[in-house]
Design a protein around this motif. Structure first.
Motif, PDB file in Angstrom:
ATOM      1  N   TRP A 136       0.848  -1.192   0.000  1.00  0.00           N
ATOM      2  CA  TRP A 136       0.000   0.000   0.000  1.00  0.00           C
ATOM      3  C   TRP A 136       0.883   1.240   0.000  1.00  0.00           C
ATOM      4  O   TRP A 136       2.076   1.176   0.292  1.00  0.00           O
ATOM      5  N   ARG A 137       0.262   2.369  -0.300  1.00  0.00           N
ATOM      6  CA  ARG A 137       0.975   3.635  -0.130  1.00  0.00           C
ATOM      7  C   ARG A 137       1.197   3.888   1.357  1.00  0.00           C
ATOM      8  O   ARG A 137       0.387   3.486   2.195  1.00  0.00           O
ATOM      9  N   GLU A 162      -4.548   4.789   2.039  1.00  0.00           N
ATOM     10  CA  GLU A 162      -5.341   4.455   0.863  1.00  0.00           C
ATOM     11  C   GLU A 162      -6.640   5.271   0.883  1.00  0.00           C
ATOM     12  O   GLU A 162      -6.577   6.478   0.957  1.00  0.00           O
ATOM     13  N   SER A 163      -7.798   4.621   0.894  1.00  0.00           N
ATOM     14  CA  SER A 163      -9.068   5.358   0.870  1.00  0.00           C
ATOM     15  C   SER A 163      -9.619   5.633   2.268  1.00  0.00           C
ATOM     16  O   SER A 163     -10.706   6.201   2.401  1.00  0.00           O
ATOM     17  N   SER A 204      -6.836   2.963  -6.265  1.00  0.00           N
ATOM     18  CA  SER A 204      -6.856   4.426  -6.246  1.00  0.00           C
ATOM     19  C   SER A 204      -7.396   4.954  -7.567  1.00  0.00           C
ATOM     20  O   SER A 204      -7.158   4.386  -8.634  1.00  0.00           O
ATOM     21  N   ARG A 206      -7.107   7.726 -10.159  1.00  0.00           N
ATOM     22  CA  ARG A 206      -6.227   8.791 -10.631  1.00  0.00           C
ATOM     23  C   ARG A 206      -7.004   9.745 -11.525  1.00  0.00           C
ATOM     24  O   ARG A 206      -7.984   9.370 -12.174  1.00  0.00           O
ATOM     25  N   SER A 269     -10.623  10.342  -1.823  1.00  0.00           N
ATOM     26  CA  SER A 269      -9.600   9.300  -1.912  1.00  0.00           C
ATOM     27  C   SER A 269      -9.116   9.128  -3.349  1.00  0.00           C
ATOM     28  O   SER A 269      -9.033   8.022  -3.878  1.00  0.00           O
ATOM     29  N   THR A 270      -8.780  10.255  -3.975  1.00  0.00           N
ATOM     30  CA  THR A 270      -8.192  10.228  -5.306  1.00  0.00           C
ATOM     31  C   THR A 270      -6.685  10.086  -5.167  1.00  0.00           C
ATOM     32  O   THR A 270      -6.149  10.080  -4.052  1.00  0.00           O
ATOM     33  N   SER A 271      -6.002   9.969  -6.272  1.00  0.00           N
ATOM     34  CA  SER A 271      -4.544   9.883  -6.248  1.00  0.00           C
ATOM     35  C   SER A 271      -3.985  10.965  -7.177  1.00  0.00           C
ATOM     36  O   SER A 271      -4.133  10.877  -8.395  1.00  0.00           O
ATOM     37  N   PRO A 272      -3.394  12.029  -6.608  1.00  0.00           N
ATOM     38  CA  PRO A 272      -3.161  12.263  -5.180  1.00  0.00           C
ATOM     39  C   PRO A 272      -4.451  12.619  -4.438  1.00  0.00           C
ATOM     40  O   PRO A 272      -5.451  12.970  -5.065  1.00  0.00           O
ATOM     41  N   VAL A 273      -4.383  12.516  -3.117  1.00  0.00           N
ATOM     42  CA  VAL A 273      -5.550  12.807  -2.276  1.00  0.00           C
ATOM     43  C   VAL A 273      -5.949  14.268  -2.439  1.00  0.00           C
ATOM     44  O   VAL A 273      -5.101  15.157  -2.504  1.00  0.00           O
TER      45      VAL A 273
END
Length: 305
Positions: A136-137, A162-163, A204, A206, A269-273
């Motif tokens: 995980w991140r 994560e989320s 995630s 993006r 909870s997007t990437s990036p947050v």
């Protein structure tokens, strides 16, 4: 006499086995429960990972590993639970735990502010190790609020994994960070439905995916303005999040603005947050304003170029 001799004599292996059985019978706790309680007390919760699953449907075989502190053990069984029990049992032997001395920790709080205790001392490290092990991140920590007089400061910190998001208070940044990590670990266990953390994050989302999406809600967001009065932006972003697979979490800020309005943050909870600020004459209005800001940001980032 011969029968009595045979029945009265035991080999060292038999003695060891009987002693082990006696220890198990004296405790109604399973090896998983014993190891979990020890981990909770020491601040090092056990982490279970399924290493292998093979065999036929009617005769499966599972191999699980458990890591706690600097100990790592494996177990095998015909079910996931049995394999975890074997792994936990091996770890208990290596750690030389006595089920009778495993006690639950005592958590202390004051006015809703998490106290800095030894029980939280390794929650940050454990959460990071868990994230690295699972791919995980890494957890991200953000100081949201810093309030109170100089001699009695209070900090609000969020932990993003994560989320998932968790928020905690502390009388230092370090204490609030530890408390947020502890709450995140508890949430992971709750989502897993057991003491072992088996939760898996959603992929995630993006912004590249949003730009390439032609789904209904994101298309409407691109085409229509976001300045229509009395629009329920909370519902709007909720529908969009369900369509695109991200989550929205609202964090209320205790302090009012200089104009006396309520404040909140909307975290996506997007990437990036994505984190957006909102204000209003009530909490719900602040949430709606934050959702509006988040939608504006997504509209810009998801524009087709």
């Amino acid at each position: 006499m011969e029968n009595m001799s045979q029945e009265g004599c035991q080999s060292p292996a038999d003695t060891s086995l009987n002693t082990h059985k006696t220890q198990r019978s004296n405790s109604s706790k399973t090896p998983i429960q014993i190891l979990h309680e020890y981990g909770t007390k020491s601040g090092n919760l056990p982490v279970y990972v399924m290493e292998k699953a093979e065999g036929e449907a009617h005769q499966p075989s599972f191999v699980f590993s458990v890591t706690i502190e600097d100990v790592s053990c494996t177990g095998q069984g015909s079910s996931k639970k049995a394999a975890k029990h074997q792994a936990a049992e091996a770890a208990i032997r290596l750690l030389q735990l006595d089920p009778g001395i495993v006690n639950s920790p005592v958590m202390s709080e004051s006015n809703g502010v998490a106290a800095e205790t030894n029980n939280l001392s390794n929650s940050v490290g454990l959460l990071q190790e868990l994230a690295l092990q699972r791919g995980w991140r890494r957890p991200e920590y953000t100081v949201l609020i810093e309030a109170g007089p100089v001699h009695q400061r209070e900090f609000t910190v969020t932990c993003q994994l994560e989320s998932l998001s968790e928020k905690a208070l502390g009388n230092s940044k370090k204490g609030a960070k530890k408390a947020a990590a502890e709450k995140m670990l508890a949430k992971l266990q709750n989502l897993s439905g057991c003491s072992e953390i088996t939760w898996m994050p959603k992929p995630s989302v993006r912004f590249e995916n949003l730009r390439n999406s032609s789904a209904e809600k994101i298309t409407l967001l691109r085409r229509n303005p976001l300045s229509i009065p009395n629009t329920d932006y909370i519902q709007m972003i909720l529908e969009l999040s369900k369509e695109q697979g991200f989550e929205v979490t609202y964090f209320d800020i205790d302090e009012l603005t200089v104009n006396g309005q309520y404040q909140c943050l909307a975290e996506l909870s997007t990437s990036p947050v994505t984190v957006c600020h909102g204000t209003g004459i009530s909490c719900s209005n602040a949430h709606n304003d934050a959702a509006h800001s988040a939608l504006q940001y997504i509209k810009i980032m998801a524009a087709i170029k």
